[in-house]
Design a protein around this motif. Structure first.
Motif, PDB file in Angstrom:
ATOM      1  N   TRP A 240     -43.018 -54.305  -7.250  1.00  0.00           N
ATOM      2  CA  TRP A 240     -42.947 -55.403  -6.301  1.00  0.00           C
ATOM      3  C   TRP A 240     -41.935 -55.025  -5.230  1.00  0.00           C
ATOM      4  O   TRP A 240     -40.795 -54.668  -5.534  1.00  0.00           O
ATOM      5  N   TYR A 242     -39.731 -56.313  -2.055  1.00  0.00           N
ATOM      6  CA  TYR A 242     -39.201 -57.476  -1.353  1.00  0.00           C
ATOM      7  C   TYR A 242     -38.647 -57.056   0.007  1.00  0.00           C
ATOM      8  O   TYR A 242     -37.944 -56.050   0.117  1.00  0.00           O
ATOM      9  N   LYS A 404     -43.756 -54.210 -14.162  1.00  0.00           N
ATOM     10  CA  LYS A 404     -43.688 -53.872 -12.734  1.00  0.00           C
ATOM     11  C   LYS A 404     -42.242 -53.971 -12.249  1.00  0.00           C
ATOM     12  O   LYS A 404     -41.658 -55.056 -12.225  1.00  0.00           O
ATOM     13  N   VAL A 406     -38.950 -53.926  -9.630  1.00  0.00           N
ATOM     14  CA  VAL A 406     -38.688 -54.598  -8.360  1.00  0.00           C
ATOM     15  C   VAL A 406     -37.904 -53.652  -7.454  1.00  0.00           C
ATOM     16  O   VAL A 406     -36.932 -53.024  -7.881  1.00  0.00           O
ATOM     17  N   SER A 425     -42.656 -60.817  -0.235  1.00  0.00           N
ATOM     18  CA  SER A 425     -42.838 -59.773  -1.242  1.00  0.00           C
ATOM     19  C   SER A 425     -44.303 -59.378  -1.305  1.00  0.00           C
ATOM     20  O   SER A 425     -45.195 -60.125  -0.874  1.00  0.00           O
ATOM     21  N   ASP A 427     -46.998 -56.897  -3.989  1.00  0.00           N
ATOM     22  CA  ASP A 427     -47.233 -56.027  -5.133  1.00  0.00           C
ATOM     23  C   ASP A 427     -47.918 -54.770  -4.615  1.00  0.00           C
ATOM     24  O   ASP A 427     -49.016 -54.835  -4.053  1.00  0.00           O
TER      25      ASP A 427
END
Length: 455
Positions: A240, A242, A404, A406, A425, A427
């Motif tokens: 992910w 951000y 997953k 970050v 964000s 994916d």
């Protein structure tokens, strides 16, 4: 008294069943008459509780639950400032015999007998003495001054070994140091294999010269994932990303950048050329001749639209690479920004823009997943930072949604400082293309823009 059994850190969720095909994630890799597998369950032999990283000491482990027919090649060590997360390789002969041999003796490298450090008992570090034609690939640690049994570990035939070097610092005290061990060369075509063991040095002695890494003599990619397995790995581990809440310049796909007005300029030509969605009309080649470049259109409205990007069109571009003798897979995840904004400096409580310093059209950021080809498990994640970056073990990552990790894309003010915070964000597994996998041959077609080497 039996020693406590300790198991390395596990990812938050169980591993999926990987799609079939080849030898990826089958537990054992054949290096050419030597089969190896990863062991991540250990018994603690000795520990110290001071010095080293964060002053917390280090712990030394013997591999446990070694599969039948396999032999220990060396012990494992780790600093105490993080959860147990590691592995060592164990080996067995897969040919006509003779790939592994008992050491003929041991040399004491160092002991903690005369040390006043905070420790659990006494620790003794032994270097196996290999028979002629063989190399030791790891140390043995004991709590007794008695030499270990020659049955404790095996040495490896020299033609199955490679040159090592020190990697990460683990622990030091009073002229004695312990570092992790890795192959000296680690490009995608290099065959050196990390054993997961460590180098112990006393009084600066270069005992790494008497240790070795392994080598993948098969020199093929049978343990690497196929295209379906790569896609499954991305679904399992796609980070992910951000973006900073104040970010103005967001990413897009490369095709969106072309389709929305990026132009190909040519020296001596006053009329720039629109770029095909796939970049098929871009000049190709491995050098920048200065005759062509990509830039934004002159119209301010169109230019500003491109600068802002389009996060909904964002696509992640993957380069799949064999590493450490094809015992690991690196999934390099690239994200494209149409524009990199001006740099900023932090002065007391104010952010001061530095005009157009650092501005340029087209910018890339990337992350790299390092995945074990023995199990398909995520081992590390590389965060790129300007012209360098940092590897972070999976045990130290933040996860969101099963396994997953970050990551944070810094505010587009690169060159002076990094700002990260949680805003929008995405994916990275939502939309991606595999654009380069040298080992797969014709299974992947590289896009034309990948071979554009100019500004």
């Amino acid at each position: 008294m039996s020693l406590p059994i300790q198991t390395s850190f596990k990812l938050p969720s169980p591993l999926p069943s990987w799609p079939p095909g080849g030898e990826f994630a089958q537990g054992i890799i054949d290096l050419g008459r030597l089969e190896v597998c990863q062991v991540s369950t250990f018994t603690q032999v000795w520990a110290t509780h001071e010095g080293g990283q964060d002053g917390l000491g280090a712990t030394f482990f013997k591999p446990w639950t070694v599969p039948s027919g396999f032999s220990v090649l060396g012990y494992y060590a780790q600093p105490n400032n993080q959860p147990l997360f590691g592995w060592v390789l164990v080996g067995r002969d897969s040919g006509d015999g003779g790939t592994l041999a008992q050491p003929s003796d041991y040399t004491l490298v160092w002991s903690s007998e005369s040390s006043n450090i905070n420790q659990d008992g006494r620790g003794y570090f032994w270097l196996p003495t290999p028979p002629e034609g063989y190399h030791a690939v790891g140390h043995v640690v004991t709590k007794s001054s008695d030499k270990p049994s020659v049955e404790e570990v095996r040495c490896v035939r020299s033609d199955l070994t490679d040159e090592p070097e020190s990697d990460a610092y683990i622990w030091r005290t009073d002229g004695f140091s312990v570092d992790s061990l890795r192959p000296a060369t680690r490009d995608i075509n290099d065959l050196g294999v990390s054993v997961g063991t460590f180098i112990a040095r006393a009084n600066g002695a270069a005992t790494s010269a008497t240790l070795a890494c392994l080598k993948n003599r098969k020199a093929n990619f049978s343990s690497m994932p196929n295209l379906r397995q790569v896609e499954a790995l991305m679904q399992a581990y796609s980070p992910w990303i951000y973006f900073h809440p104040d970010e103005v310049y967001l990413p897009s796909s490369v095709s969106w950048f072309f389709d929305n007005g990026a132009l190909l300029y040519q020296k001596g030509n006053q009329n720039p050329t629109p770029i095909d969605s796939g970049g098929s009309n871009l000049p190709q080649g491995d050098s920048n001749d200065g005759a062509s470049w990509i830039d934004l259109p002159a119209d301010d409205g169109q230019k500003n639209k491109i600068k802002i990007g389009d996060i909904s069109s964002t696509k992640f571009y993957l380069h799949i690479k064999p590493m450490l003798g094809a015992t690991f897979t690196d999934v390099v995840i690239w994200i494209f920004y149409p524009f990199n904004g001006p740099a900023k400096a932090k002065v007391k409580l104010f952010n001061v823009s530095l005009g157009k310093i650092g501005e340029h059209v087209g910018d890339w950021e990337h992350l790299t997943l390092r995945i074990s080809n023995f199990t398909g498990e995520l081992q590390r994640l590389y965060f790129a930072e300007h012209n360098s970056g940092t590897w972070v073990d999976a045990s130290q990552l933040d996860f969101q949604g099963a396994n997953k990790p970050v990551g944070y894309s810094s505010l587009q003010a690169r060159g002076i400082r990094n700002d990260t915070a949680k805003g929008n964000s995405i994916d990275s597994g939502r939309s991606f293309d595999v654009v380069a996998t040298e080992y797969m041959g014709s299974a992947v077609t590289e896009p034309a823009w990948l071979n554009y080497m100019r500004e």
